[in-house]
Design an enzyme around this catalytic site. Structure first.
Site, PDB file in Angstrom:
ATOM      1  CD  GLN A 133       4.726   2.090  -9.114  1.00 31.02           C
ATOM      2  OE1 GLN A 133       5.229   2.130 -10.218  1.00 31.02           O
ATOM      3  NE2 GLN A 133       3.764   1.251  -8.806  1.00 31.02           N
ATOM      4  CG  HIS A 164      -1.836   1.167   1.266  1.00 31.24           C
ATOM      5  ND1 HIS A 164      -2.983   1.206   0.505  1.00 31.24           N
ATOM      6  CD2 HIS A 164      -1.769   2.353   1.910  1.00 31.24           C
ATOM      7  CE1 HIS A 164      -3.591   2.368   0.696  1.00 31.24           C
ATOM      8  NE2 HIS A 164      -2.872   3.083   1.541  1.00 31.24           N
TER       9      HIS A 164
HETATM   10  C1  GRF Z   1       1.377   0.387  -6.467  1.00 30.68           C
HETATM   11  O1  GRF Z   1       1.679   1.727  -6.352  1.00 30.68           O
HETATM   12  C2  GRF Z   1       0.855  -0.153  -5.183  1.00 30.68           C
HETATM   13  O2  GRF Z   1       1.395   0.477  -4.071  1.00 30.68           O
HETATM   14  C3  GRF Z   1      -0.613   0.124  -5.272  1.00 30.68           C
HETATM   15  O3  GRF Z   1      -0.922  -0.058  -6.625  1.00 30.68           O
HETATM   16  C4  GRF Z   1       0.228   0.173  -7.424  1.00 30.68           C
HETATM   17  C5  GRF Z   1       0.449  -1.035  -8.283  1.00 30.68           C
HETATM   18  O4  GRF Z   1       1.442  -0.834  -9.236  1.00 30.68           O
HETATM   19  N1  GRF Z   1      -1.363  -0.703  -4.374  1.00 30.68           N
HETATM   20  P1  GRF Z   1       1.885  -2.037 -10.157  1.00 30.68           P
HETATM   21  O5  GRF Z   1       0.633  -2.612 -10.783  1.00 30.68           O
HETATM   22  O6  GRF Z   1       2.621  -3.026  -9.323  1.00 30.68           O
HETATM   23  O7  GRF Z   1       2.768  -1.405 -11.196  1.00 30.68           O
END
Ligand code: GRF
Length: 224
Positions: A178, A116
């Site tokens: 990220q 999260h």
């Molecule tokens: C991430 O930022 C995560 O924290 C949130 O959704 C996003 C997913 O990104 N829950 P990805 O699909 O892994 O690129």
């Protein structure tokens, strides 16, 4: 008699979108940084980039489209069926944008891990980067946690702290958060596979020690 080498841990990843966290975990498995293998990537949305990424990595994919079911319960029953086909040791929610039913969460208790994008318990729910900026926070970040029946409320495993810069907007902040996601998620999965993590009576334990409310908290310097 020689004992057979143990099979790699079986990982099922649930996604709804881009799948960059799934890819970070897959690459860590491929590099043998952990003794695990993603045996399936399941998406609740068809035609998302994460499914293409999985296919390129040679990982089995499945779609359980939530719009095809009349209720949350019915969707979860079908999702469980798709997951259980792969007999997973751990189920990872990597950008999986669905609220799960209590039955689903109970079924995989202690084996269900989510990421999260906030320093939980701050900013459960959506738009976390915008909310951190609006609150004038100097520190933001991301949390990997066990899933409980309380949305974004299960015990924290690990957090990465990201400084908020004066000229940040939600997008620049998200990019830096990220980058940390892709570091801490594989670490948490590796710990789980090594049997170092557990959830007991709603608390997270690492090497048999109860973790603090934040989980293990890492700053970018300590994990780069
Ligand atoms: C991430 O930022 C995560 O924290 C949130 O959704 C996003 C997913 O990104 N829950 P990805 O699909 O892994 O690129």
């Amino acid at each position: 008699m020689k004992s057979e080498p143990a099979e790699p841990a079986r990982i099922v990843v649930l996604i709804s979108g881009s799948g960059s966290n799934m890819q970070a975990i897959a690459e860590s498995c491929i590099k043998k940084e952990m003794d695990g293998e993603i045996v399936a990537v399941i998406s609740n949305r068809p035609a998302v980039a994460g499914l293409d990424r999985a296919e390129k990595l040679g990982i089995a994919t499945d779609i359980v489209d939530h719009t095809e079911f009349a209720s949350r319960e019915e969707f979860d029953v079908n999702l469980i069926r798709a997951i259980d086909e792969h007999s997973p040791d751990i189920i990872i929610l990597a950008g999986f944008m669905r609220i799960l039913t209590p039955d689903f969460v109970r079924r995989y208790k202690g084996k269900l891990v989510n990421i999260h994008p906030s320093l939980l318990p701050k900013y459960k729910g959506l738009n976390t980067h915008k909310r951190a900026l609006e609150a004038g926070d100097k520190k933001h970040g991301v949390t990997v946690h066990f899933v409980s029946e309380d949305l974004d409320g299960g015990p924290n495993i690990i957090q990465a702290v990201v400084p908020v810069l004066d000229d940040d907007n939600a997008q620049t902040l998200q990019v830096r958060v990220q980058a940390q996601e892709h570091i801490i998620f594989p670490i948490a999965v590796k710990w789980f596979i090594e049997g170092r993590l557990s959830m007991i009576k709603g608390d997270a334990y690492f090497d048999n020690q109860a973790l603090p409310e934040t989980g293990l908290q890492l700053s970018p310097e300590s994990i780069s």
